[in-house]
Design a protein around this motif. Structure first.
Motif, PDB file in Angstrom:
ATOM      1  N   LEU A   1      16.147 -26.802  61.250  1.00 15.17           N
ATOM      2  CA  LEU A   1      15.474 -25.760  62.015  1.00 15.17           C
ATOM      3  C   LEU A   1      14.257 -26.376  62.685  1.00 15.17           C
ATOM      4  N   THR A   2      14.268 -26.397  64.004  1.00 16.09           N
ATOM      5  CA  THR A   2      13.114 -26.897  64.742  1.00 16.09           C
ATOM      6  C   THR A   2      12.527 -25.767  65.580  1.00 16.09           C
ATOM      7  N   HIS A   3      11.210 -25.770  65.692  1.00 24.12           N
ATOM      8  CA  HIS A   3      10.509 -24.761  66.481  1.00 24.12           C
ATOM      9  C   HIS A   3       9.633 -25.454  67.515  1.00 24.12           C
ATOM     10  N   SER A   4       9.642 -24.913  68.705  1.00 28.52           N
ATOM     11  CA  SER A   4       8.750 -25.390  69.756  1.00 28.52           C
ATOM     12  C   SER A   4       8.385 -24.202  70.640  1.00 28.52           C
ATOM     13  N   PHE A   5       7.435 -24.425  71.535  1.00 25.00           N
ATOM     14  CA  PHE A   5       7.071 -23.391  72.489  1.00 25.00           C
ATOM     15  C   PHE A   5       7.641 -23.740  73.862  1.00 25.00           C
ATOM     16  N   VAL A   6       8.094 -22.743  74.585  1.00 24.36           N
ATOM     17  CA  VAL A   6       8.365 -22.914  76.008  1.00 24.36           C
ATOM     18  C   VAL A   6       7.014 -22.756  76.694  1.00 24.36           C
ATOM     19  N   ARG A   7       6.541 -23.846  77.310  1.00 23.11           N
ATOM     20  CA  ARG A   7       5.182 -23.846  77.871  1.00 23.11           C
ATOM     21  C   ARG A   7       5.193 -24.389  79.292  1.00 23.11           C
ATOM     22  N   ARG A   8       4.383 -23.786  80.134  1.00 25.41           N
ATOM     23  CA  ARG A   8       4.326 -24.202  81.531  1.00 25.41           C
ATOM     24  C   ARG A   8       3.648 -25.552  81.719  1.00 25.41           C
ATOM     25  N   SER A   9       2.803 -25.932  80.792  1.00 28.08           N
ATOM     26  CA  SER A   9       2.046 -27.176  80.957  1.00 28.08           C
ATOM     27  C   SER A   9       2.944 -28.410  81.013  1.00 28.08           C
ATOM     28  N   ASN A  10       4.156 -28.322  80.447  1.00 30.25           N
ATOM     29  CA  ASN A  10       5.077 -29.466  80.535  1.00 30.25           C
ATOM     30  C   ASN A  10       6.242 -29.185  81.485  1.00 30.25           C
ATOM     31  N   GLY A  11       6.063 -28.160  82.339  1.00 28.51           N
ATOM     32  CA  GLY A  11       7.082 -27.870  83.344  1.00 28.51           C
ATOM     33  C   GLY A  11       8.220 -26.999  82.865  1.00 28.51           C
ATOM     34  N   SER A  12       8.124 -26.441  81.666  1.00 25.44           N
ATOM     35  CA  SER A  12       9.203 -25.612  81.134  1.00 25.44           C
ATOM     36  C   SER A  12       9.171 -24.210  81.729  1.00 25.44           C
ATOM     37  N   SER A  13      10.323 -23.571  81.706  1.00 23.70           N
ATOM     38  CA  SER A  13      10.463 -22.209  82.209  1.00 23.70           C
ATOM     39  C   SER A  13      11.301 -21.405  81.242  1.00 23.70           C
ATOM     40  N   SER A  14      10.867 -20.189  80.958  1.00 24.62           N
ATOM     41  CA  SER A  14      11.646 -19.348  80.050  1.00 24.62           C
ATOM     42  C   SER A  14      12.977 -18.960  80.694  1.00 24.62           C
ATOM     43  N   ILE A  15      13.000 -18.810  82.016  1.00 26.49           N
ATOM     44  CA  ILE A  15      14.230 -18.445  82.720  1.00 26.49           C
ATOM     45  C   ILE A  15      15.241 -19.582  82.637  1.00 26.49           C
ATOM     46  N   ALA A  16      14.793 -20.815  82.866  1.00 23.56           N
ATOM     47  CA  ALA A  16      15.701 -21.960  82.789  1.00 23.56           C
ATOM     48  C   ALA A  16      16.214 -22.150  81.366  1.00 23.56           C
TER      49      ALA A  16
END
Length: 320
Positions: free
Chosen positions: A6-21
């Motif tokens: 089980l791994t947990h991370s955040f979807v965060r804009r600072s690294n270019g991530s998008s919740s939609i993608a």
């Protein structure tokens, strides 16, 4: 046997991530974002089941995956730090391969209801089949949870996680998953059990394995050339049908045993490489391959260039 992962991370804009993608990848769909572009994973395959689970009283628009995440992105555009915004919890969890797909769906629902739905959070989740190029038992779960609860017709304030509190929360999530999985395994007659603790904490002398991640494209091209053809499993994506009486019927087919492992052992590599070279491998070359294996292909073909394509680089020789 069942394993704990089980791994947990955040979807965060600072690294270019998008919740939609991220949602598009998890569900294998095409979703448009708020800026007119889209994330398209309709050709990805391997998505066995996907669902949006909502707390009671949620608005109708939250059932639409694209709308759920577009509204979250739009809400973050109005936050105090939109470029550095944390958007959602992102989980990757190994499901027990001993259970059927339907049993794993019920297990996932139990965990999601207990940890998020009862606390008022919407959850977008999906179950993925094992990649044919990886371990055939690697059926896994992706969970995406907005950091904001839906309040009325829009998203409310964001849940904050100081570092120490986040650490304790992740420990709680891991323990809850292990307990629920063991309960479900026992319910269906399996004696296997998983443990969220480290091997050291368990008092085990077993040497821990190392997660290698996805192989590089270059390595995949080499493997595609030298390994025997791998059979694909007859996987049909799950469909959910609701009857007139409100009952739900799940339809899916998955055969874990049909998903074969990568032929990375000496036993399977040597015949494949011998066939490429015309069967003319010297005994000394075979001995070197057995000693070094596929982990040291560059070293092997530097010593035996005639087996790798007449003096070309190892990659060029194997990719012709």
């Amino acid at each position: 046997m069942a394993i704990f992962h089980l791994t947990h991370s955040f979807v965060r804009r600072s690294n270019g991530s998008s919740s939609i993608a991220t949602a598009a990848y998890n569900s294998g769909e095409k979703l448009a974002d708020t800026k007119g572009s889209s994330a398209d994973y309709t050709r990805k395959g391997g998505v066995l089941f996907s669902e949006i689970t909502l707390p009671a009283g949620s608005p109708e628009w939250a059932n639409d995956r694209g709308e759920l995440w577009r509204r979250l992105e739009a809400r973050e555009d109005r936050s105090t730090s939109p470029r550095k915004a944390l958007l959602a919890h992102n989980f990757n969890i190994a499901l027990p391969h001993e259970l059927t797909l339907e049993q794993n769906i019920f297990l996932a629902r139990d965990f999601i209801r207990e940890q998020f739905i009862r606390k008022g959070y919407a959850v977008d989740w999906a179950i993925h089949a094992p990649d044919p190029r990886s371990d055939s038992r690697n059926i896994h779960l992706h969970i995406l949870v907005p950091l904001r609860k839906i309040e009325g017709e829009s998203y409310g304030n964001k849940a904050r996680y100081p570092r120490n509190e986040l650490r304790q929360q992740v420990i709680a999530w891991r323990k809850s998953w292990a307990n629920l999985t063991n309960r479900h395994l026992k319910r269906y007659g399996h004696r296997k059990a998983i443990d969220e603790r480290s091997l050291k904490a368990q008092g085990s002398k077993r040497i821990p394995t190392r997660h290698r991640g996805i192989r590089s494209k270059t390595t995949r091209k080499i493997l595609d050339r030298i390994r025997p053809p791998q059979p694909r499993s007859p996987i049909v994506r799950t469909t959910k049908q609701t009857g007139k009486d409100g009952g739900i019927t799940l339809r899916a087919i998955i055969t874990h045993s049909a998903l074969s492992k990568i032929g990375t052992t000496t036993k399977s590599f040597v015949p494949a490489l011998k066939s490429i070279s015309g069967g003319g491998w010297p005994p000394a070359a075979i001995a070197d391959w057995k000693a070094w294996g596929h982990r040291e292909t560059a070293r092997f073909f530097a010593k035996w260039p005639e087996l790798g394509g007449g003096g070309r680089s190892p990659l060029g020789g194997l990719n012709r």
